[in-house]
Each structure stands twice: as structure tokens, then as C-alpha cells.
Design a protein around this motif. Structure first.
Motif, short mmCIF file in Angstrom:
data_model
loop_
_atom_site.label_atom_id
_atom_site.label_comp_id
_atom_site.label_asym_id
_atom_site.label_seq_id
_atom_site.Cartn_x
_atom_site.Cartn_y
_atom_site.Cartn_z
N GLY A 50 0.44 -1.32 -0.51
CA GLY A 50 0.18 0.35 0.08
C GLY A 50 0.93 1.49 -0.10
N GLU A 51 2.38 1.17 0.49
CA GLU A 51 3.06 2.73 -0.02
C GLU A 51 3.64 2.89 -1.12
OE1 GLU A 51 4.59 2.01 4.70
OE2 GLU A 51 5.66 1.67 3.36
N ALA A 52 3.67 1.57 -2.00
CA ALA A 52 4.23 2.01 -3.42
C ALA A 52 3.61 2.25 -4.19
CB ALA A 52 6.26 1.95 -3.30
N PHE A 53 3.48 2.29 -5.27
CA PHE A 53 2.85 1.39 -6.75
C PHE A 53 4.19 1.91 -7.51
CE2 PHE A 53 1.06 1.98 -10.51
CZ PHE A 53 0.16 1.21 -10.85
N ILE A 54 4.82 0.40 -8.17
CA ILE A 54 5.61 -0.03 -7.85
C ILE A 54 6.07 -0.42 -10.20
CG2 ILE A 54 8.04 -1.41 -8.42
CD1 ILE A 54 7.64 -1.45 -4.98
N VAL A 55 6.51 -0.12 -10.86
CA VAL A 55 7.10 -0.50 -12.23
C VAL A 55 8.35 -0.74 -12.61
CG1 VAL A 55 6.82 1.37 -13.32
CG2 VAL A 55 6.27 -0.25 -14.75
N ARG A 56 8.40 -1.88 -13.10
CA ARG A 56 9.57 -2.37 -13.30
C ARG A 56 9.97 -2.80 -14.61
NH1 ARG A 56 11.25 -6.05 -8.39
NH2 ARG A 56 13.32 -5.87 -9.34
N ASN A 57 11.50 -2.21 -14.89
CA ASN A 57 11.49 -2.41 -17.07
C ASN A 57 12.77 -2.75 -16.68
OD1 ASN A 57 11.96 -0.32 -17.34
ND2 ASN A 57 10.37 0.88 -17.07
N VAL A 58 13.29 -2.84 -17.56
CA VAL A 58 14.48 -3.09 -18.55
C VAL A 58 15.16 -1.51 -18.52
CG1 VAL A 58 15.99 -4.31 -19.66
CG2 VAL A 58 14.10 -5.40 -19.76
#
Length: 304
Positions: free
Chosen positions: A142-150
Motif C-alpha cells: 500500500g505504500e508504493a506503486f511500483i513498475v519495473r522494466n529493463v
């Protein structure tokens, strides 16, 4: 050229490190055949081999008959247990531990999260398995909206739709996050691919993606041309973060919020070799973004 956060290009020697996690022996429920129990025991031993080289050497002295008596079909079954079922048994154990030790003990919090989310942070990080943002920075659900990519890259607005800018749109316009943190890291394979490119794109999915960071590559080649390739990659790992911060400002709805002071843009660099983190914040008011790509930073810090 973007103003980089303080860094020493030759500060850290290139050395390898790894962390071995302790695995709990999977449990098989219900009545099983004797062979299955034997196979499970052998898998348990194989995980011990990985964490204790000395034990592996001792075990190799066992009578050959223990191995040769197993038929090829049984050996294949054992490999299947190790590569598939055993890993998921361990995953199941971790999930049930999470449920017991965290979910059930904080049931009210998780019930509130089921009704919606209101994170203060959006984090754009690399997909590299060594740099999980929640693990490194201690984010709780609930603390961070995370997106991960290369290579933790942000494409400019004019590049068109992508998973990253779709996540940006949702986080900024719907969730109303107050901070965006782009965090790079040491020994990034995506940055190495970028720095190794001879043409802007080819049939490789990876190169067609990392070309997003071409400005970081050009800036690095200009500023660090006299350094070794390894040090150029390290320089580019940080320069790419700054270029991504500039790319964030190509989205009108992001720049508008930054100008109003309701959204802040931050850069970070995690060095997992010696476990340090550099952090800085884009200073929009002191930057000259209309006439050049130069920008100022503030709140620079080094966590070690």
C-alpha cells in the motif's frame, strides 16, 4: 547535458558478490510411496549441498550403488521434484509464513487495502532480480506503486504507449502519488546492452527498448570517453536516471503537477556491491528546461 548527482566513477572496485538464502525442506502431505519419500529426502540433501560445499565433498564419497540402483525414469522424477515441485513447495512455505506472521497479525490493515490504495510513492525500478525496491527500501503493501522494466527507463511522451507510461498515467492521475522515484543500480545488464549497441535498433527486443536511453549513452560517451567500458557503464547507469527524469517532464500532466509543487521527481542509484544508495531530487524552479536539457538537483544524499 544533465547535471549528475555526485559520484566517483572509480570509487568502487568491480567485484562479484552473492547471497545464499536458506531453504526450508519442503513437506509432502498425505500418504506417499516409499520411492517418493526417498526422492524428497534426496532433494533435501541437494539443497544442503548448495549451501555447504564441504558437505557436498563428503557426500560424493557414498557408495556408487546408491545412485546406480535408480533407473533413468526415477532419476527424471527426482530432477522434476528439484526443478519444479520442490521450488513451489518452498514458495508455498513462504506464502503460508507471510499469511501467519504478517497478514493475520495485521488483518485490519490488509482489509483496508482491499477497499483501495493511496500510495505516496511511484517507483520505477529495474526488473533485475537483485534490486527489489520493496526489499531494499522497506516498502510495505500500500505504500508504493511500483513498475519495473529493463534498465528502469522512462520513455518520452512522444514514444507512444508502453506499460511504463500507462502505469505513470494511472499513478499520477488516478492515485495522485506525490513522489516519483526512478532508481538505477550497479552492474545493470540493460545499460550494458545500451552501451554496447552499434546501431540504434535491430531485431532484438532488448535493444529496441534500451534505445530509449540513447541520450544517456551519448552524454556518457562525451563525458567519460577516456574511461574504461566498465566505468562508462557505471556512469551511464546514473546518467540514464537523469535522462528518465527529463523524460518524465515531457508528459504535460506530470510537468503541470511538478510546476505546482504537488508532485516531486527523484533519482536514486543503488550499488548492491557495497550496499549504498545515492538519492537526489529534481529542482524544477532552478532548471533551464525550455532552452536546454540542463537541470538542477537538490536534497542530494548518500546512504551508507
Amino acid at each position: 547535458m544533465a547535471i549528475l548527482a555526485p559520484t566517483s566513477l572509480s570509487k568502487h572496485p568491480l567485484s562479484s558478490s552473492s547471497t545464499l538464502s536458506q531453504l526450508t525442506t519442503p513437506t509432502i502431505f498425505g500418504s506417499k510411496l516409499k520411492l517418493r519419500e526417498t526422492e524428497q529426502t534426496r532433494f533435501s540433501l541437494s539443497t544442503s549441498f548448495k549451501s555447504n560445499p564441504g558437505f557436498r565433498l563428503m557426500a560424493s564419497k557414498e557408495p556408487v550403488g546408491m545412485t546406480t540402483k535408480l533407473g533413468s525414469d526415477k532419476i527424471e522424477t527426482e530432477v522434476g521434484v528439484e526443478n519444479g515441485c520442490g521450488l513451489f513447495d518452498e514458495m508455498k512455505h513462504r506464502f503460508l509464513s507471510f499469511k501467519k506472521q504478517k497478514f493475520m497479525e495485521n488483518l485490519e490493515h490488509y482489509q483496508n487495502l482491499s477497499n483501495g490504495q493511496a500510495p505516496k510513492f511511484m517507483v520505477i525500478a529495474c526488473a533485475d532480480s537483485r534490486v527489489c525496491p520493496s526489499n531494499i527500501l522497506g516498502f510495505q503493501p500500500g505504500e508504493a506503486f511500483i513498475v519495473r522494466n529493463v534498465a528502469n527507463m522512462v520513455p518520452p511522451c512522444e514514444s507512444g504507449p508502453s506499460e511504463t507510461n500507462a502505469a505513470l498515467e494511472f499513478a499520477v492521475n488516478s492515485l495522485q502519488v506525490e513522489n516519483i522515484l526512478v532508481i538505477g543500480h550497479s552492474r545493470c545488464g540493460g545499460i550494458r546492452a545500451l552501451m554496447s549497441m552499434e546501431a540504434e535498433a535491430d531485431s532484438s527486443f532488448i535493444q529496441n527498448w534500451v534505445v530509449v536511453g540513447k541520450n544517456a549513452r551519448l552524454n556518457t560517451k562525451s563525458a567519460a570517453h577516456n574511461l574504461s567500458f566498465e566505468h562508462q557503464c557505471r556512469h551511464c547507469e546514473k546518467e540514464s536516471v537523469n535522462c528518465s527524469l527529463l523524460n518524465l517532464l515531457t508528459y504535460p500532466w506530470i510537468e503541470e503537477k511538478v510546476k505546482k509543487g504537488t508532485l516531486s521527481l527523484h533519482g536514486g542509484y543503488y550499488d548492491f556491491i557495497d550496499c549504498t544508495l545515492e538519492k537526489w531530487t529534481l529542482d524544477y524552479e532552478r532548471s533551464n528546461l525550455k532552452e536546454s536539457d540542463k537541470f538542477a538537483v537538490r536534497n542530494q544524499s548518500f546512504w551508507c
